[in-house]
Design an enzyme around this catalytic site. Structure first.
Site, short mmCIF file in Angstrom:
data_model
loop_
_atom_site.label_atom_id
_atom_site.label_comp_id
_atom_site.label_asym_id
_atom_site.label_seq_id
_atom_site.Cartn_x
_atom_site.Cartn_y
_atom_site.Cartn_z
N ASP A 1 0.87 -1.15 0.00
CA ASP A 1 0.00 0.00 0.00
C ASP A 1 0.91 1.21 0.00
O ASP A 1 1.93 1.23 0.71
CB ASP A 1 -0.95 0.02 1.19
N PHE B 1 2.81 7.40 -12.99
CA PHE B 1 1.37 7.29 -12.75
C PHE B 1 1.04 7.94 -11.42
O PHE B 1 1.93 8.38 -10.69
CB PHE B 1 0.91 5.82 -12.79
#
Length: 191
Positions: free
Chosen positions: A68, A147
């Site tokens: 994460d 990104f």
């Protein structure tokens, strides 16, 4: 050695595969036929990464890792943090970036960091690895590579955003590369 990476994000998979080299074969969720929406209900990066590997190990009994990651901005009290991917209420990164830039208008303190936590489930044991890169948020998007929040984040010591850097340049300093380097070092010590 084969490991399942708890992602279907092709950019992440490519980035991490490049870092681990050919010693490890990474499989995505799609590669194992998993199209489940794995929960991410934790309030920390570690909790979310752990949820992913716990889920995969319980359902498939496989060695796997999950991560994460997110952006923490000091002037926004650590936001977007664990909500980085859906900060605007959707997974539309353009809207997420717009919201960050809107909230930072007029702010002089633009200090921020990207953080990654990796959870590894290997032979029935769980391990964690963390990586952080400090930097700042600029006033508008620059660059087309990368990104997520890459077009608005300049790492300390550089004058380019992550989105202006090649994948090789980014991988030398990124939060994910730091966490993955620790993961790879650990995996190498286990063989």
């Amino acid at each position: 050695m084969e490991l399942v990476f708890a992602t279907n994000n092709a950019h992440k998979l490519e980035e991490v595969q490049q870092m681990v080299g050919d010693k490890f074969v990474l499989k995505s969720l799609a590669d194992i036929g998993c199209d489940d929406d794995i929960p991410e209900t934790g309030v920390t990066f570690q909790e979310n990464a752990k949820q992913k590997t716990d889920y995969l190990f319980q359902k498939y009994s496989i060695d796997c890792f999950g991560d994460d990651s997110g952006l923490e901005i000091d002037a926004l009290n650590g936001e977007p943090g664990v909500y980085s991917a859906r900060y605007s209420g959707s997974r539309d990164m353009e809207k997420n970036i717009d919201l960050v830039l809107e909230k930072l208008q007029g702010q002089e303190d633009r200090k921020a960091r990207f953080k990654t936590v990796i959870s590894l489930f290997l032979q029935g044991e769980q391990y964690f690895f963390e990586g952080t890169v400090e930097g700042r948020i600029i006033a508008g998007r620059t660059g087309t590579a990368g990104f997520g929040y890459d077009p608005i984040f300049i790492p300390d010591g550089y004058d380019q955003t992550f989105a202006e850097m090649s994948l090789e340049e980014k991988n030398k300093i990124s939060h994910r590369s730091k966490a993955v380097s620790k993961l790879v070092e650990f995996l190498n010590s286990q063989q």
